[in-house]
Enzyme design. Structure first.
Site, PDB file in Angstrom:
ATOM      1  N   HIS A 147      -9.736 -10.044  -5.258  1.00  9.85           N
ATOM      2  CA  HIS A 147      -9.083  -8.755  -5.418  1.00  9.85           C
ATOM      3  C   HIS A 147      -7.614  -8.945  -5.064  1.00  9.85           C
ATOM      4  O   HIS A 147      -7.248  -9.891  -4.366  1.00  9.85           O
ATOM      5  CB  HIS A 147      -9.713  -7.706  -4.500  1.00  9.85           C
ATOM      6  CG  HIS A 147     -11.052  -7.223  -4.976  1.00  9.85           C
ATOM      7  ND1 HIS A 147     -11.691  -6.132  -4.427  1.00  9.85           N
ATOM      8  CD2 HIS A 147     -11.873  -7.693  -5.951  1.00  9.85           C
ATOM      9  CE1 HIS A 147     -12.847  -5.934  -5.051  1.00  9.85           C
ATOM     10  NE2 HIS A 147     -12.991  -6.872  -5.982  1.00  9.85           N
ATOM     11  N   GLU A 180      -5.443  -7.390  -3.081  1.00 12.99           N
ATOM     12  CA  GLU A 180      -5.051  -7.359  -1.671  1.00 12.99           C
ATOM     13  C   GLU A 180      -5.447  -8.668  -0.993  1.00 12.99           C
ATOM     14  O   GLU A 180      -4.721  -9.223  -0.171  1.00 12.99           O
ATOM     15  CB  GLU A 180      -5.759  -6.197  -0.947  1.00 12.99           C
ATOM     16  CG  GLU A 180      -5.522  -4.818  -1.558  1.00 12.99           C
ATOM     17  CD  GLU A 180      -6.586  -4.436  -2.583  1.00 12.99           C
ATOM     18  OE1 GLU A 180      -6.999  -5.287  -3.392  1.00 12.99           O
ATOM     19  OE2 GLU A 180      -6.994  -3.259  -2.579  1.00 12.99           O
ATOM     20  N   CYS A 189     -10.717  -1.335  -1.940  1.00 11.87           N
ATOM     21  CA  CYS A 189     -12.153  -1.112  -2.098  1.00 11.87           C
ATOM     22  C   CYS A 189     -12.832  -1.008  -0.737  1.00 11.87           C
ATOM     23  O   CYS A 189     -12.393  -1.584   0.253  1.00 11.87           O
ATOM     24  CB  CYS A 189     -12.791  -2.231  -2.919  1.00 11.87           C
ATOM     25  SG  CYS A 189     -12.764  -3.850  -2.125  1.00 11.87           S
ATOM     26  N   CYS A 221     -11.737  -5.051   0.840  1.00 13.78           N
ATOM     27  CA  CYS A 221     -10.285  -5.068   1.056  1.00 13.78           C
ATOM     28  C   CYS A 221      -9.897  -4.108   2.170  1.00 13.78           C
ATOM     29  O   CYS A 221      -8.970  -4.369   2.928  1.00 13.78           O
ATOM     30  CB  CYS A 221      -9.557  -4.758  -0.241  1.00 13.78           C
ATOM     31  SG  CYS A 221      -9.761  -6.083  -1.449  1.00 13.78           S
TER      32      CYS A 221
HETATM   33 ZN   LIG Z   1     -10.964  -5.020  -3.018  1.00 16.38          ZN
END
Ligand SMILES: [Zn+2]
Length: 176
Positions: free
Chosen positions: A80, A82, A108, A118
């Protein structure tokens, strides 16, 4: 692309990318828009996916120094944005304690591909401030709790909805 990113090596030793000159200091509306736009545009670099969002993230120190950038699936199909940005910094980097994380999408709070979401990564990194453009729509997860969990843990979350359309664009094929 103006910032050559080191090849797929998200290890802790890879934080030696050239350090750009400080930009605007996070906190003002203008500075937040500047950095968030950078994060939003970063999402256009994501390898396409039908099963995950394309997201961009930028981490900026309290003095306006850009610490790291990342985007979804950068160097790892499960990354992801981040996470990709955080992976470029040494764990426990003291600058994170005053940093702002800019992300085109709400972090998320539920995921299958990793043990930590995240939201949890942001909390574990001690980042006190998050700025987002777009709340996660109910597509892969219903009722994303990222913002609520971060706020509940004392993280300041700022939403700049005027950039939401731009954050949505690289995800148009997902019908969101
Ligand atoms: Zn995430």
């Amino acid at each position: 692309m103006t910032d050559p990113t080191p090849a797929a090596d998200p290890g802790p030793a890879s934080g030696s990318a050239p350090v750009p000159a400080p930009g605007p200091v996070p906190g003002s509306a203008d500075a937040d828009r500047h950095w968030l736009r950078l994060a939003v545009d970063r999402a256009r670099l994501c390898p396409p996916s039908d099963t995950a969002f394309s997201v961009g993230a930028v981490i900026v120190a309290a003095d306006g120094t850009e610490l790291a950038r990342g985007h979804s699936r950068e160097g790892d199909p499960h990354f992801h944005a981040e996470e990709a940005a955080l992976a470029k910094l040494p764990p426990g980097d003291p600058r994170l304690a005053g940093a702002t994380l800019y992300s085109s999408l709400e972090p998320c709070a539920e995921r299958r591909s990793r043990p930590r979401t995240c939201t949890q990564l942001v909390l574990d990194a001690g980042i006190p401030r998050v700025v987002i453009a777009w709340r996660e729509p109910d597509l892969f997860v219903t009722g994303c709790q990222g913002t609520r969990l971060l706020t509940g843990a004392g993280v300041e979350v700022v939403e700049i909805p005027e950039l939401a359309d731009r954050a949505r664009e690289p995800n148009a094929h997902l019908a969101v």
